[in-house]
Design a protein around this motif. Structure first.
Motif, PDB file in Angstrom:
ATOM      1  N   GLN A   4      19.478  30.929  41.876  1.00 17.40           N
ATOM      2  CA  GLN A   4      19.178  31.860  40.795  1.00 17.40           C
ATOM      3  C   GLN A   4      20.467  32.239  40.075  1.00 17.40           C
ATOM      4  OE1 GLN A   4      16.028  32.731  39.982  1.00 17.40           O
ATOM      5  NE2 GLN A   4      15.344  31.350  41.622  1.00 17.40           N
ATOM      6  N   PRO A   5      20.357  32.673  38.798  1.00 14.24           N
ATOM      7  CA  PRO A   5      21.562  33.110  38.088  1.00 14.24           C
ATOM      8  C   PRO A   5      22.259  34.247  38.828  1.00 14.24           C
ATOM      9  CG  PRO A   5      19.713  32.892  36.578  1.00 14.24           C
ATOM     10  CD  PRO A   5      19.152  32.757  37.960  1.00 14.24           C
ATOM     11  N   VAL A   6      23.565  34.210  38.860  1.00 10.38           N
ATOM     12  CA  VAL A   6      24.332  35.276  39.497  1.00 10.38           C
ATOM     13  C   VAL A   6      24.160  36.554  38.680  1.00 10.38           C
ATOM     14  CG1 VAL A   6      26.658  36.060  40.081  1.00 10.38           C
ATOM     15  CG2 VAL A   6      26.002  33.687  40.494  1.00 10.38           C
ATOM     16  N   ARG A   7      23.925  37.657  39.372  1.00  5.94           N
ATOM     17  CA  ARG A   7      23.728  38.948  38.709  1.00  5.94           C
ATOM     18  C   ARG A   7      24.921  39.854  39.027  1.00  5.94           C
ATOM     19  NH1 ARG A   7      18.595  40.345  37.127  1.00  5.94           N
ATOM     20  NH2 ARG A   7      18.815  42.493  37.830  1.00  5.94           N
ATOM     21  N   ILE A   8      25.593  40.309  37.967  1.00  2.00           N
ATOM     22  CA  ILE A   8      26.784  41.139  38.137  1.00  2.00           C
ATOM     23  C   ILE A   8      26.568  42.508  37.502  1.00  2.00           C
ATOM     24  CG2 ILE A   8      29.257  41.347  37.724  1.00  2.00           C
ATOM     25  CD1 ILE A   8      28.537  39.003  39.512  1.00  2.00           C
ATOM     26  N   ALA A   9      26.809  43.551  38.300  1.00  2.65           N
ATOM     27  CA  ALA A   9      26.738  44.926  37.791  1.00  2.65           C
ATOM     28  C   ALA A   9      28.084  45.278  37.169  1.00  2.65           C
ATOM     29  CB  ALA A   9      26.405  45.885  38.928  1.00  2.65           C
ATOM     30  N   ILE A  10      28.048  45.742  35.942  1.00  2.93           N
ATOM     31  CA  ILE A  10      29.268  46.072  35.202  1.00  2.93           C
ATOM     32  C   ILE A  10      29.374  47.578  35.034  1.00  2.93           C
ATOM     33  CG2 ILE A  10      30.651  45.560  33.169  1.00  2.93           C
ATOM     34  CD1 ILE A  10      29.730  43.066  34.655  1.00  2.93           C
ATOM     35  N   ASP A  11      30.474  48.147  35.503  1.00  7.69           N
ATOM     36  CA  ASP A  11      30.759  49.569  35.284  1.00  7.69           C
ATOM     37  C   ASP A  11      31.136  49.726  33.809  1.00  7.69           C
ATOM     38  OD1 ASP A  11      31.588  52.173  35.271  1.00  7.69           O
ATOM     39  OD2 ASP A  11      33.270  51.886  36.655  1.00  7.69           O
ATOM     40  N   LYS A  30      27.532  36.612  29.620  1.00 11.28           N
ATOM     41  CA  LYS A  30      26.124  36.211  29.695  1.00 11.28           C
ATOM     42  C   LYS A  30      25.889  34.942  28.885  1.00 11.28           C
ATOM     43  CE  LYS A  30      21.414  37.674  28.629  1.00 11.28           C
ATOM     44  NZ  LYS A  30      20.862  37.090  29.873  1.00 11.28           N
ATOM     45  N   GLU A  31      26.485  34.893  27.706  1.00 12.56           N
ATOM     46  CA  GLU A  31      26.266  33.759  26.809  1.00 12.56           C
ATOM     47  C   GLU A  31      26.964  32.491  27.307  1.00 12.56           C
ATOM     48  OE1 GLU A  31      27.765  35.335  23.154  1.00 12.56           O
ATOM     49  OE2 GLU A  31      25.843  36.245  22.588  1.00 12.56           O
ATOM     50  N   GLU A  32      28.192  32.619  27.811  1.00 10.43           N
ATOM     51  CA  GLU A  32      28.994  31.439  28.153  1.00 10.43           C
ATOM     52  C   GLU A  32      28.926  31.036  29.624  1.00 10.43           C
ATOM     53  OE1 GLU A  32      32.988  31.553  26.668  1.00 10.43           O
ATOM     54  OE2 GLU A  32      32.391  32.550  24.798  1.00 10.43           O
ATOM     55  N   LEU A  33      28.715  32.003  30.512  1.00  8.97           N
ATOM     56  CA  LEU A  33      28.709  31.708  31.940  1.00  8.97           C
ATOM     57  C   LEU A  33      27.311  31.639  32.532  1.00  8.97           C
ATOM     58  CD1 LEU A  33      31.630  34.044  33.112  1.00  8.97           C
ATOM     59  CD2 LEU A  33      31.764  31.631  32.465  1.00  8.97           C
ATOM     60  N   GLY A  34      26.342  32.102  31.776  1.00  8.61           N
ATOM     61  CA  GLY A  34      24.971  32.070  32.258  1.00  8.61           C
ATOM     62  C   GLY A  34      24.674  33.084  33.349  1.00  8.61           C
ATOM     63  N   SER A 309      39.533  40.090  29.112  1.00  9.17           N
ATOM     64  CA  SER A 309      39.822  40.343  30.517  1.00  9.17           C
ATOM     65  C   SER A 309      38.551  40.671  31.291  1.00  9.17           C
ATOM     66  CB  SER A 309      40.820  41.504  30.648  1.00  9.17           C
ATOM     67  OG  SER A 309      41.256  41.639  31.983  1.00  9.17           O
ATOM     68  N   ILE A 310      37.639  41.413  30.675  1.00  8.80           N
ATOM     69  CA  ILE A 310      36.360  41.716  31.318  1.00  8.80           C
ATOM     70  C   ILE A 310      35.573  40.423  31.539  1.00  8.80           C
ATOM     71  CG2 ILE A 310      34.132  42.861  31.046  1.00  8.80           C
ATOM     72  CD1 ILE A 310      36.406  44.766  31.729  1.00  8.80           C
ATOM     73  N   PHE A 311      35.585  39.551  30.547  1.00  7.51           N
ATOM     74  CA  PHE A 311      34.920  38.252  30.666  1.00  7.51           C
ATOM     75  C   PHE A 311      35.461  37.487  31.870  1.00  7.51           C
ATOM     76  CE2 PHE A 311      35.359  33.681  29.874  1.00  7.51           C
ATOM     77  CZ  PHE A 311      34.030  33.305  29.751  1.00  7.51           C
ATOM     78  N   LEU A 316      35.464  35.715  37.637  1.00 12.51           N
ATOM     79  CA  LEU A 316      36.020  35.776  38.986  1.00 12.51           C
ATOM     80  C   LEU A 316      34.950  36.202  39.990  1.00 12.51           C
ATOM     81  CD1 LEU A 316      38.350  35.787  41.021  1.00 12.51           C
ATOM     82  CD2 LEU A 316      38.930  38.091  40.240  1.00 12.51           C
ATOM     83  N   ALA A 317      34.155  37.209  39.619  1.00  9.92           N
ATOM     84  CA  ALA A 317      33.073  37.663  40.505  1.00  9.92           C
ATOM     85  C   ALA A 317      32.052  36.550  40.715  1.00  9.92           C
ATOM     86  CB  ALA A 317      32.400  38.898  39.913  1.00  9.92           C
ATOM     87  N   LYS A 318      31.714  35.841  39.644  1.00  8.17           N
ATOM     88  CA  LYS A 318      30.760  34.730  39.736  1.00  8.17           C
ATOM     89  C   LYS A 318      31.301  33.633  40.659  1.00  8.17           C
ATOM     90  CE  LYS A 318      28.267  31.286  36.943  1.00  8.17           C
ATOM     91  NZ  LYS A 318      28.676  30.129  37.756  1.00  8.17           N
ATOM     92  N   ASP A 319      32.578  33.294  40.512  1.00  7.73           N
ATOM     93  CA  ASP A 319      33.175  32.266  41.359  1.00  7.73           C
ATOM     94  C   ASP A 319      33.139  32.684  42.829  1.00  7.73           C
ATOM     95  OD1 ASP A 319      33.711  30.667  39.197  1.00  7.73           O
ATOM     96  OD2 ASP A 319      35.830  31.220  39.044  1.00  7.73           O
ATOM     97  N   ALA A 320      33.372  33.961  43.082  1.00 13.49           N
ATOM     98  CA  ALA A 320      33.346  34.452  44.462  1.00 13.49           C
ATOM     99  C   ALA A 320      31.948  34.329  45.054  1.00 13.49           C
ATOM    100  CB  ALA A 320      33.814  35.907  44.512  1.00 13.49           C
ATOM    101  N   VAL A 321      30.935  34.599  44.236  1.00 14.49           N
ATOM    102  CA  VAL A 321      29.549  34.462  44.701  1.00 14.49           C
ATOM    103  C   VAL A 321      29.206  32.992  44.905  1.00 14.49           C
ATOM    104  CG1 VAL A 321      27.116  34.828  44.106  1.00 14.49           C
ATOM    105  CG2 VAL A 321      28.809  36.613  43.600  1.00 14.49           C
TER     106      VAL A 321
END
Length: 343
Positions: A4-11, A30-34, A309-311, A316-321
């Protein structure tokens, strides 16, 4: 790998340029990394930060009440504000609604919230923030930890940082046998304070870690080490100094390149080279540091982070998952560093 697509919570309300820059970086991710992004914060502030409302139609906004300000003491503020954006973001991971968290807000509050909400990996005494630095060897970064989570460190903290850093470098950065170094004021094993001397002996005796000795400040970017261990006080100073060096290099390039027609022609010819230089030295390209040791994926980004930087923090979070870094550390930590637990 996650099907499933990785879901990241953003503060979304944490950081100097929140929410506008944070939201812009999240939308790009969302647009470039899916990835699926959950924007956590005041819904009205988030919606007002985007000029085109249709960009938010497919992004979920999770309401939160306030944020932890930089002048506030983390623990007391987190208790006073249970519905603050960083608390709600961590809760989303704990509840399984998100795979990871990205925050550019109060770093101390982010770490405390991760510990309180997610807890530590069994056996880890203190988590550490690991940051990837470029080196003089292209495509060969060095992982430095801790860069700010623990100002004062006992020997066992540094020993565990070496274990976690080695696992991360091997499985996420792709280094077959990470060379681990201890940041010190000299190469000799007798150099440094009592903590450094004691940690050197312990790491040198641990066969499961490829410890290659002390690393001086000049060695950090040499490419001779894959992981460098230090306390959070020194690491944070080192991180911010490295960021300043990168910014200075870029500024010097802008000032020294020829002006006028010759400059335009030269810049056109060097466009690819200049882009690669920027990617190697600009801290915005790295996004932030992964908080290693907590039972969840959490990326702590720079307070001054803008959209790029946020992107990259989300990437980085997606790669870790995707690389199952949490499970890798859980499994490998107990396998290769049993003696480092609870000493």
């Amino acid at each position: 790998m996650n099907s499933q697509p990785v879901r990241i919570a953003i503060d979304a309300t944490g950081g100097d340029y929140a929410p506008a820059e944070v939201v812009a970086g999240a939308i790009r991710a969302k647009e470039e990394l899916g990835v699926e992004v959950l924007l956590v914060g005041d819904p009205e502030q988030i919606k007002a930060s985007v000029s085109q409302s249709d960009l938010l139609r497919q992004i979920e906004i999770v309401p939160a009440e306030g944020t932890i300000e930089m002048h506030e003491e983390p623990l007391s503020a987190l208790r006073r504000k249970p519905n603050a954006s960083i608390n709600v973001s961590m809760d989303l991971v704990k509840q399984g609604r998100a795979d990871g968290v990205v925050s550019a807000g109060h770093s101390g509050a982010a770490m405390a919230a991760a510990l309180l909400r997610l807890g530590r990996i069994k056996g880890i005494v203190r988590p550490a923030i690991g940051a990837v630095f470029p080196t003089v060897i292209a495509g060969k970064p060095v992982l430095v930890l801790d860069v700010g989570a623990n100002v004062d460190c006992r020997p066992k903290y540094l020993e565990q940082f070496a274990v976690m850093g080695s696992v991360y470098s091997r499985y996420v950065l792709g280094t077959e046998s990470p060379r681990v170094g201890l940041l010190n004021i000299g190469e000799e094993k007798s150099k440094g304070n009592e903590v450094a001397v004691q940690v050197y002996k312990t790491l040198a005796a641990r066969e499961s870690i490829n410890f290659v000795g002390n690393a001086e400040g000049r060695d950090v970017l040499s490419g001779d080490f894959d992981v460098i261990v230090c306390d959070g006080f020194v690491g944070n100073v080192l991180l911010k100094f490295a960021e300043a060096v990168g910014e200075s290099v870029l500024q010097i390039l802008r000032e020294e390149l020829p002006q006028g027609i010759a400059g335009k022609v030269g810049c056109t010819l060097l466009k690819g080279n200049l882009k690669r230089i920027k990617q190697r030295v600009d801290h915005a390209e790295h996004g932030g540091g992964l908080l290693l040791g907590v039972a969840g994926i959490a990326v702590i980004s720079h307070g001054s982070s803008r959209a790029p930087s946020i992107f990259n923090a989300i990437r980085l979070a997606k790669d870790a998952v995707d690389n199952q870094v949490l499970d890798r550390i859980k499994g490998q930590y107990h396998k290769v560093a049993a003696t480092a637990q609870g000493e």
